[in-house]
Scaffold this motif. Structure first.
Motif, PDB file in Angstrom:
ATOM      1  N   THR A  35     -10.166  -3.025   6.527  1.00 58.58           N
ATOM      2  CA  THR A  35      -9.086  -2.157   6.985  1.00 58.58           C
ATOM      3  C   THR A  35      -9.539  -1.292   8.165  1.00 58.58           C
ATOM      4  O   THR A  35      -8.834  -1.172   9.176  1.00 58.58           O
ATOM      5  CB  THR A  35      -8.595  -1.263   5.839  1.00 58.58           C
ATOM      6  N   LEU A  36     -10.709  -0.670   8.032  1.00 58.27           N
ATOM      7  CA  LEU A  36     -11.223   0.148   9.133  1.00 58.27           C
ATOM      8  C   LEU A  36     -11.463  -0.682  10.387  1.00 58.27           C
ATOM      9  O   LEU A  36     -11.128  -0.256  11.503  1.00 58.27           O
ATOM     10  CB  LEU A  36     -12.517   0.832   8.695  1.00 58.27           C
ATOM     11  N   ALA A  40       0.115   8.347  12.932  1.00 58.58           N
ATOM     12  CA  ALA A  40      -0.521   7.361  12.062  1.00 58.58           C
ATOM     13  C   ALA A  40      -0.015   7.460  10.631  1.00 58.58           C
ATOM     14  O   ALA A  40       0.207   6.444   9.962  1.00 58.58           O
ATOM     15  CB  ALA A  40      -2.041   7.544  12.099  1.00 58.58           C
ATOM     16  N   THR A  41       0.190   8.701  10.139  1.00 57.34           N
ATOM     17  CA  THR A  41       0.580   8.894   8.743  1.00 57.34           C
ATOM     18  C   THR A  41       2.032   8.556   8.493  1.00 57.34           C
ATOM     19  O   THR A  41       2.361   7.902   7.488  1.00 57.34           O
ATOM     20  CB  THR A  41       0.298  10.352   8.327  1.00 57.34           C
ATOM     21  N   HIS A  42       2.910   8.970   9.388  1.00 56.54           N
ATOM     22  CA  HIS A  42       4.342   8.855   9.139  1.00 56.54           C
ATOM     23  C   HIS A  42       4.995   7.669   9.843  1.00 56.54           C
ATOM     24  O   HIS A  42       6.131   7.304   9.492  1.00 56.54           O
ATOM     25  CB  HIS A  42       5.056  10.140   9.574  1.00 56.54           C
ATOM     26  N   ILE A  43       4.307   7.059  10.800  1.00 56.45           N
ATOM     27  CA  ILE A  43       4.924   5.969  11.543  1.00 56.45           C
ATOM     28  C   ILE A  43       4.129   4.669  11.370  1.00 56.45           C
ATOM     29  O   ILE A  43       4.644   3.667  10.856  1.00 56.45           O
ATOM     30  CB  ILE A  43       5.039   6.311  13.041  1.00 56.45           C
ATOM     31  N   LEU A  44       2.861   4.692  11.791  1.00 56.18           N
ATOM     32  CA  LEU A  44       2.080   3.462  11.812  1.00 56.18           C
ATOM     33  C   LEU A  44       1.852   2.898  10.404  1.00 56.18           C
ATOM     34  O   LEU A  44       2.098   1.715  10.161  1.00 56.18           O
ATOM     35  CB  LEU A  44       0.737   3.715  12.502  1.00 56.18           C
ATOM     36  N   LEU A  45       1.381   3.744   9.501  1.00 55.79           N
ATOM     37  CA  LEU A  45       1.066   3.248   8.159  1.00 55.79           C
ATOM     38  C   LEU A  45       2.297   2.730   7.418  1.00 55.79           C
ATOM     39  O   LEU A  45       2.259   1.617   6.875  1.00 55.79           O
ATOM     40  CB  LEU A  45       0.367   4.346   7.354  1.00 55.79           C
ATOM     41  N   PRO A  61       3.847  -3.496   4.712  1.00 54.97           N
ATOM     42  CA  PRO A  61       4.030  -4.856   4.194  1.00 54.97           C
ATOM     43  C   PRO A  61       2.979  -5.838   4.693  1.00 54.97           C
ATOM     44  O   PRO A  61       2.453  -6.648   3.929  1.00 54.97           O
ATOM     45  CB  PRO A  61       5.434  -5.236   4.693  1.00 54.97           C
ATOM     46  N   GLY A  62       2.653  -5.760   5.981  1.00 54.50           N
ATOM     47  CA  GLY A  62       1.625  -6.640   6.516  1.00 54.50           C
ATOM     48  C   GLY A  62       0.252  -6.330   5.959  1.00 54.50           C
ATOM     49  O   GLY A  62      -0.568  -7.237   5.759  1.00 54.50           O
ATOM     50  N   CYS A  63      -0.024  -5.046   5.682  1.00 52.60           N
ATOM     51  CA  CYS A  63      -1.314  -4.666   5.093  1.00 52.60           C
ATOM     52  C   CYS A  63      -1.457  -5.220   3.687  1.00 52.60           C
ATOM     53  O   CYS A  63      -2.537  -5.673   3.285  1.00 52.60           O
ATOM     54  CB  CYS A  63      -1.448  -3.147   5.082  1.00 52.60           C
ATOM     55  N   ALA A  93      -0.723  -6.801  11.470  1.00 54.14           N
ATOM     56  CA  ALA A  93       0.327  -5.921  10.945  1.00 54.14           C
ATOM     57  C   ALA A  93       0.573  -4.742  11.876  1.00 54.14           C
ATOM     58  O   ALA A  93       1.730  -4.357  12.114  1.00 54.14           O
ATOM     59  CB  ALA A  93      -0.062  -5.432   9.552  1.00 54.14           C
ATOM     60  N   VAL A  94      -0.488  -4.156  12.407  1.00 59.03           N
ATOM     61  CA  VAL A  94      -0.331  -3.002  13.290  1.00 59.03           C
ATOM     62  C   VAL A  94       0.277  -3.414  14.632  1.00 59.03           C
ATOM     63  O   VAL A  94       1.153  -2.713  15.166  1.00 59.03           O
ATOM     64  CB  VAL A  94      -1.695  -2.310  13.500  1.00 59.03           C
TER      65      VAL A  94
END
Length: 287
Positions: A103-104, A191-196, A201-203, A168-169
């Motif tokens: 993930t990182l 990152a917290t409210h939009i990207l993640l 679903p892809g993650c 996914a990103v």
């Protein structure tokens, strides 16, 4: 006096709410509907297997009852549960480490273009490399040890998870990012409210694929390497060395059953829950 359109709209909302409450209580029916296809598939395979044995298609193919007897013998001998437990513990530990690293790494690749250009093709090549080719490398580097087994799991799962997270990103619609910047979201808030949430679903799919790759790599490593702790791979190797087709099939059944159980029992509900929250797979579809 309210307009007819407003009255009809409110009545429709009331109907939906009235239907949602009973639907939430129909979980036994949904569970049975979800379990029926796998059970039907297993029944069909067993029926075809038994038919092939009765018709004599192969002189070496054991009947399902013989494989069940071998599994029962391993249970009574006290070797079945340790083999299952050690293999599952190895894969879980290796998967958790792979999930963190992958993930990182995937997030770094998505954010840093030059790193993505140089490391991305390497991860793609590793992802396509068979696990059997990784075992000699790990054994030569780390010896016949548990460390070599975990290294094979990491090399099998990390590239798959990293590539999945990157994909996914990068598939997040750019309109979301522009809208977030317009509303003043920057850095951690974006990152917290939009990207993640957008990439979630892809993650989940990336983690699911990483588990599959890690499980396959683990079975290959246990089959080829010699470790002190038992495992399903060693059980498979013993059947091969003894030319015991029934024991080999018993090990294969365990590998398939445990891998499918994790896939269906863990990642299946998680994936449905995430998609349901996105409106892509609502619960009413399975009711």
């Amino acid at each position: 006096m309210p307009a007819p359109e407003s009255t009809a709209f409110a009545a429709g909302l009331d109907t939906l709410e009235a239907q949602q409450v009973p639907a939430a209580r129909r979980w036994p029916r949904r569970t049975a509907a979800q379990a029926a296809p796998p059970l039907l598939a297993v029944t069909l395979v067993l029926a075809l297997w038994q038919t092939a044995c009765l018709l004599g298609f192969s002189d070496t193919l054991p009947a399902p009852a013989e494989v069940a007897d071998d599994l029962g013998a391993a249970w009574r001998a006290g070797t079945l549960l340790p083999a299952l437990g050690h293999s599952l513990a190895r894969c879980l530990f290796g998967f958790m480490a792979s999930a963190v690293i992958g993930t990182l790494l995937g997030l770094l690749l998505a954010r840093i273009g030059p790193l993505r250009t140089t490391v991305g093709p390497v991860l793609g090549a590793l992802q396509s490399l068979p696990a059997a080719a990784l075992v000699p490398v790990a054994v030569i580097a780390l010896g016949e040890s548990e460390s070599a087994v975990y290294a094979v799991v990491l090399l099998g799962a990390v590239p798959s998870i990293a590539v999945g997270i990157l994909s996914a990103v990068r598939q997040i619609p750019p309109q979301l990012l522009r809208a977030a910047r317009t509303m003043g979201a920057t850095g951690r808030a974006t990152a917290t409210h939009i990207l993640l949430p957008a990439a979630l679903p892809g993650c989940v799919m990336a983690l699911k694929q990483g588990w599959t790759f890690g499980w396959r790599a683990l079975m290959t490593a246990e089959l080829i390497t010699s470790t002190q702790l038992p495992g399903i791979g060693r059980m498979l190797d013993e059947g091969r060395n003894q030319h015991d087709f029934s024991l080999v099939l018993a090990a294969v059944v365990l590998i398939l059953a445990l891998g499918t159980a994790i896939d269906v029992g863990v990642f299946g509900p998680l994936e449905r829950r995430v998609l349901s929250h996105r409106g892509l797979a609502p619960d009413t579809m399975s009711a």
